[in-house]
Scaffold this motif. Structure first.
Motif, PDB file in Angstrom:
ATOM      1  N   THR A 158       3.153 -15.815  -5.887  1.00  0.00           N
ATOM      2  CA  THR A 158       3.026 -14.470  -5.330  1.00  0.00           C
ATOM      3  C   THR A 158       4.305 -13.673  -5.510  1.00  0.00           C
ATOM      4  O   THR A 158       4.284 -12.488  -5.861  1.00  0.00           O
ATOM      5  CB  THR A 158       2.665 -14.546  -3.837  1.00  0.00           C
ATOM      6  N   GLN A 173       4.562 -10.273  -7.655  1.00  0.00           N
ATOM      7  CA  GLN A 173       5.027  -9.032  -7.043  1.00  0.00           C
ATOM      8  C   GLN A 173       6.272  -8.506  -7.749  1.00  0.00           C
ATOM      9  O   GLN A 173       6.408  -7.297  -7.974  1.00  0.00           O
ATOM     10  CB  GLN A 173       5.323  -9.249  -5.557  1.00  0.00           C
ATOM     11  N   VAL A 191       5.137  -6.809 -10.827  1.00  0.00           N
ATOM     12  CA  VAL A 191       4.518  -5.513 -10.547  1.00  0.00           C
ATOM     13  C   VAL A 191       5.580  -4.462 -10.251  1.00  0.00           C
ATOM     14  O   VAL A 191       5.542  -3.340 -10.782  1.00  0.00           O
ATOM     15  CB  VAL A 191       3.532  -5.630  -9.363  1.00  0.00           C
ATOM     16  N   TYR A 192       6.552  -4.813  -9.400  1.00  0.00           N
ATOM     17  CA  TYR A 192       7.601  -3.857  -9.036  1.00  0.00           C
ATOM     18  C   TYR A 192       8.423  -3.447 -10.258  1.00  0.00           C
ATOM     19  O   TYR A 192       8.713  -2.262 -10.465  1.00  0.00           O
ATOM     20  CB  TYR A 192       8.530  -4.466  -7.982  1.00  0.00           C
ATOM     21  N   ILE A 202       1.276   1.695  -6.592  1.00  0.00           N
ATOM     22  CA  ILE A 202       0.987   0.259  -6.553  1.00  0.00           C
ATOM     23  C   ILE A 202       0.757  -0.243  -5.130  1.00  0.00           C
ATOM     24  O   ILE A 202       0.401  -1.408  -4.928  1.00  0.00           O
ATOM     25  CB  ILE A 202       2.132  -0.552  -7.178  1.00  0.00           C
ATOM     26  N   HIS A 228      -3.466  -0.983  -4.688  1.00  0.00           N
ATOM     27  CA  HIS A 228      -3.441  -2.260  -3.969  1.00  0.00           C
ATOM     28  C   HIS A 228      -2.963  -3.415  -4.861  1.00  0.00           C
ATOM     29  O   HIS A 228      -3.476  -4.538  -4.803  1.00  0.00           O
ATOM     30  CB  HIS A 228      -4.828  -2.580  -3.402  1.00  0.00           C
ATOM     31  N   VAL A 259       0.080  -4.521  -4.671  1.00  0.00           N
ATOM     32  CA  VAL A 259       0.936  -5.309  -3.779  1.00  0.00           C
ATOM     33  C   VAL A 259       0.379  -5.172  -2.373  1.00  0.00           C
ATOM     34  O   VAL A 259      -0.227  -4.167  -2.017  1.00  0.00           O
ATOM     35  CB  VAL A 259       2.402  -4.821  -3.813  1.00  0.00           C
ATOM     36  N   GLN A 275       4.018  -4.752   2.933  1.00  0.00           N
ATOM     37  CA  GLN A 275       5.377  -4.477   2.479  1.00  0.00           C
ATOM     38  C   GLN A 275       6.455  -5.070   3.405  1.00  0.00           C
ATOM     39  O   GLN A 275       7.639  -4.949   3.134  1.00  0.00           O
ATOM     40  CB  GLN A 275       5.604  -2.971   2.398  1.00  0.00           C
ATOM     41  N   VAL A 312       8.789  -7.646   1.606  1.00  0.00           N
ATOM     42  CA  VAL A 312       9.576  -7.018   0.549  1.00  0.00           C
ATOM     43  C   VAL A 312      10.540  -5.994   1.134  1.00  0.00           C
ATOM     44  O   VAL A 312      11.682  -5.882   0.705  1.00  0.00           O
ATOM     45  CB  VAL A 312       8.650  -6.365  -0.496  1.00  0.00           C
ATOM     46  N   THR A 339       9.432   0.416  -2.124  1.00  0.00           N
ATOM     47  CA  THR A 339       8.774  -0.073  -0.922  1.00  0.00           C
ATOM     48  C   THR A 339       8.511   1.059   0.069  1.00  0.00           C
ATOM     49  O   THR A 339       7.524   1.022   0.807  1.00  0.00           O
ATOM     50  CB  THR A 339       9.607  -1.171  -0.243  1.00  0.00           C
ATOM     51  N   ALA A 358       5.449   2.559  -1.265  1.00  0.00           N
ATOM     52  CA  ALA A 358       4.293   1.687  -1.066  1.00  0.00           C
ATOM     53  C   ALA A 358       3.891   1.590   0.402  1.00  0.00           C
ATOM     54  O   ALA A 358       2.741   1.260   0.719  1.00  0.00           O
ATOM     55  CB  ALA A 358       4.597   0.292  -1.613  1.00  0.00           C
TER      56      ALA A 358
END
Length: 624
Positions: free
Chosen positions: A5, A9, A12-13, A42, A48, A50, A53, A56, A283, A286
C-alpha cells in the motif's frame, strides 16, 4: 498500512506531482496550485486513488516542520532588531487587527464572542509555505514585499506559543474546561515554557560540542542524520506537551541561529524541505472535504471569499499605515489573504479544548484549505488586474531582507583567507565565510569573527551562503584538489560569479585557471618577495632600489606567468621556457643595478621569440 500500500501510494503521489506540477507551471499557475490540484484529483473525494489522508498527512507535515526549522535558522538577534518594524510592528498589527475584524464578522454570523475570538485568532494565521514559495517563484522574496510578508509570518510563528496557552481559557469562560495533552490549564502553559527552556539550554550548551564532534569525522551522512535527529527530538518534545511539531522545529532553528554550523545544516536539510512540502500540498488538496463543500457549497465558497477579501483589504490598509507604497501593500495583502498551516493545528486544539464544536472546526478546516487553493489564483488575478511591484534584487534600506546577500563569499578562513577577509570588510563590503576546521572556527569566534562551518565545494551550501547574488568568490582553502573541485563546480553552477583563487604554486595556478578561476594568487609569492626585498636592504642595497627591484620582479614574473600558460602540459617545453624566463629576469635585474631600467620593448618576449628560444635550447640539449 502494509508495504504494498505504501509503495502504491508513493507511486500515485509521485506520478500526480510529476504530471500536474509541470503543467501548472507552464500554464502560469505556479507549483503550489499544481500540487493542490493533483491532490484534489487523486483524493478520496475525486478519483479515489488514495484513501484516508491521516497517515500520509502525518508524514507530509514534516515538510512544514522542516520549513519552519529553516526559517528559525534565520532568526538571529540582529535580524529581529533590523526587522523590528516588520515583525513586531506590522506583524503585531496584522494579528490583532485582522483577528479582531474576523471575530466581529463571526459574531455578526451568530457565534458567541468566545467562539468568534477563537475563529478570528485561527483564521488570522497565513500559510508560510505557500507565501514564501510563491514569492520565491515570482522573484519578490527579497524585496519590500517579501520582507514585509516574512516579518508578518515570523510574528505569527512566534505568537503560536501564547495562543496555545490563551485559547483554552476561552473554554473556561463558558464552563468548558478540558485538559489538553493530558495537562490542565495553566499547568499546560508551564509545561510548554519548561520545554522551551530545555530547548534553549540544550542549544546553548550541548548542541555546539555535539556538532563539533560529528564534524571532525568528516562524514556528511552522519552530520545530516544528526541534524534530522535534532529536529525530530525537539518536535517530539514539543508534541509531548501538546504543542505543534512545526512550532517545535521553529524553536530548534532559532536555537541554532547563531551556531557556526547553521549554513551546513541549512544545506543538508534543504532537499528534504522541497520534497516533503510538495507532499504536504498534495495531501492538503486530497483532504479537501468535497462532501461538506457539496452539501454547503455557497456557505463554504462565501466564507472562503469573505475571509480572503477581509484579510487582503485589512492587510493592505495596515501595510500602507507602515508607509508601504500602495502597489506593494496590495501585493502583501494578497500574499497573506489565505489561512495557514497553523490554522489546522489551532483548530484541532480549540476543538479538543471544547472552545469550538466539531462541526465549526470542520467548516474552518474546509475554508482554510479552500483559501490555500484559491491563493495562487488570487496572485494571478492580482497580476492581471493590478500593476505588479518591481522585482528587487536586494532588500530595501529601511527593512533589509532576512537573508542579506553578501558581496563576497570566502571559502577557507585560515592564515590566507583572514587577511583578504579583513581587508574586504574593512572597506565596507559584506562577506559570508565558510570553513571546515572546527578548531579554527572556535578560535576565530573567540576573537569575535563570524565563520560558518561548511564544505564550500558543495554547490547547495554555496547557494545557501548567497552565491547567486554575490559578486566574488574567494577560494582560500589549502587543499589543492578540493580547491580545483570548488572552482570547477562554482564556475558551472554560477557562471556570473567572479572567482579569485589561492594557488599552491605556479602549476596549481594554471590548473585553477583552466577550471574557471578569473584570477589566482600564489600563496607564498608576495610574502617571499617581501622577504627578498628586506634581505636586499640588509645586504646594503638602498631601500628605494630594493623596492624597485621587487616591483620589477613582480611585474615581469606576472608577464612570464601569462606567456608560459599555453605551454603548461608540455613538460619539456614548459621547463625550457621557464629556464629562459628566469635568465631573462636575472638579466633585467642586473641591468637595473648597472643603470636605467630597460624599456619594456627591449625585453618584450613575444610568442615567436619564445618559440625560437625553446628550439635553440632543445637543439643544444640534443647536441649535448
Amino acid at each position: 498500512m502494509n508495504t504494498n500500500t505504501v509503495l502504491i501510494q508513493a507511486l500515485v503521489y509521485l506520478a500526480a506531482s510529476v504530471i500536474a506540477v509541470p503543467i501548472a507551471k507552464r500554464a502560469g499557475l505556479g507549483s503550489v496550485l499544481g500540487y493542490l490540484i493533483a491532490g484534489a484529483v487523486i483524493g478520496p473525494f475525486a478519483l479515489h486513488l488514495v484513501g484516508d489522508q491521516a497517515d500520509v498527512m502525518g508524514f507530509a507535515e514534516f515538510g512544514v516542520v522542516i520549513l519552519l526549522f529553516l526559517i528559525g535558522l534565520e532568526v538571529r538577534p540582529a535580524l529581529l532588531w533590523t526587522m523590528r518594524a516588520a515583525i513586531f510592528g506590522l506583524g503585531f498589527a496584522q494579528l490583532i487587527g485582522i483577528g479582531a475584524c474576523l471575530a466581529v464578522a463571526a459574531m455578526i454570523l451568530g457565534l458567541p464572542w468566545q467562539q468568534a475570538v477563537a475563529c478570528g485568532a485561527v483564521l488570522a494565521m497565513s500559510s508560510t509555505a505557500i507565501v514564501l514559495q510563491t514569492l520565491d517563484e515570482k522573484g519578490l522574496r527579497r524585496g519590500a514585499v517579501g520582507t514585509a510578508a516574512f516579518g508578518v509570518l515570523l510574528f505569527q510563528d512566534l505568537a503560536v506559543i501564547p495562543l496555545l496557552v490563551l485559547l483554552p481559557l476561552l473554554g473556561n469562560a463558558h464552563g468548558a474546561v478540558e485538559e489538553t495533552s493530558g495537562l490542565h490549564g495553566w499547568v499546560h502553559g508551564l509545561a510548554v515554557l519548561g520545554a522551551v527552556a530545555i530547548i534553549i539550554a540544550t542549544g546553548r550548551y550541548l548542541v555546539g560540542p555535539l556538532f563539533r564532534f560529528i564534524a571532525k569525522t568528516r562524514l556528511r551522512e552522519t552530520f545530516t542524520a544528526t541534524a534530522l535527529l535534532l529536529v525530530f527530538a525537539v518536535t517530539a518534545l514539543m508534541q509531548a506537551v501538546g504543542v505543534s511539531p512545526a512550532l517545535g522545529a521553529f524553536l530548534a532553528g532559532v536555537m541554532l541561529a547563531e551556531n557556526e554550523f547553521r549554513r551546513e545544516l541549512e544545506a543538508d536539510i534543504e532537499p528534504f524541505r522541497g520534497i516533503l512540502l510538495g507532499l504536504f500540498f498534495i495531501t492538503v488538496g486530497a483532504s479537501l472535504d468535497f462532501g461538506l463543500v457539496a452539501h454547503h457549497p455557497l456557505l463554504v465558497l462565501g466564507l472562503t471569499v469573505g475571509l480572503m477579501a477581509i484579510k487582503a483589504e485589512a492587510m493592505t490598509r495596515l501595510a500602507q499605515l507602515f508607509h508601504m507604497p500602495r502597489a506593494d501593500a496590495r501585493m502583501v495583502g494578497v500574499s497573506l489573504s489565505q489561512g495557514g498551516e497553523f490554522a489546522f493545528v489551532l483548530t484541532g486544539f480549540v476543538v479538543t479544548a471544547h472552545v469550538l464544536p466539531h462541526h465549526i472546526g470542520a467548516l474552518l478546516n474546509a475554508v482554510v484549505a479552500m483559501s490555500m487553493v484559491f491563493t495562487p489564483l488570487a496572485f494571478i488575478a492580482h497580476e492581471r488586474l493590478m500593476i505588479r511591484p518591481e522585482k528587487t534584487d536586494g532588500p530595501t534600506p529601511e527593512a533589509p531582507s532576512f537573508d542579506a546577500d553578501p558581496d563576497v563569499i570566502i571559502a577557507g578562513y585560515g592564515r590566507f583567507g583572514q587577511i583578504a577577509g579583513r581587508l574586504i570588510r574593512g572597506n565596507g563590503f559584506k562577506t559570508s565565510v565558510l570553513d571546515v576546521s572546527t578548531t579554527q572556527i572556535e578560535l576565530l569566534r573567540r576573537f569575535g569573527q563570524r565563520v560558518q562551518y561548511g564544505d564550500a565545494s558543495r554547490i547547495d551550501l554555496l547557494q545557501a551562503a548567497g552565491a547567486e547574488k554575490a559578486k566574488l568568490l574567494i577560494v582560500a582553502i589549502d587543499d589543492r584538489e578540493k580547491a580545483l573541485e570548488l572552482v570547477a563546480g562554482a564556475r558551472h553552477a554560477f557562471p556570473e560569479l567572479r572567482i579569485l583563487a589561492r594557488a599552491w604554486d605556479r602549476r596549481a595556478a594554471y590548473e585553477l585557471l583552466d577550471q574557471g578561476a578569473d584570477d589566482v594568487e600564489r600563496e607564498t609569492f608576495e610574502g617571499s618577495l617581501a622577504l627578498g626585498r628586506t634581505a636586499l636592504i640588509k645586504l646594503g642595497v638602498h631601500p628605494h632600489q630594493a623596492h624597485r627591484a621587487a616591483s620589477i620582479f613582480r611585474r615581469q614574473d606576472k608577464r612570464f606567468f601569462h606567456k608560459l600558460r599555453p605551454l603548461y602540459g608540455d613538460e619539456e617545453g614548459f621547463v625550457l621556457a621557464s629556464r629562459q624566463s628566469a635568465m631573462t629576469l636575472e638579466k633585467l635585474l642586473m641591468a637595473e643595478r648597472q643603470g636605467p631600467a630597460l624599456d619594456d620593448a627591449d625585453i618584450a618576449w613575444d610568442n615567436t621569440g619564445r618559440a625560437e628560444a625553446i628550439d635553440e635550447m632543445r637543439e643544444k640539449k640534443a647536441g649535448d
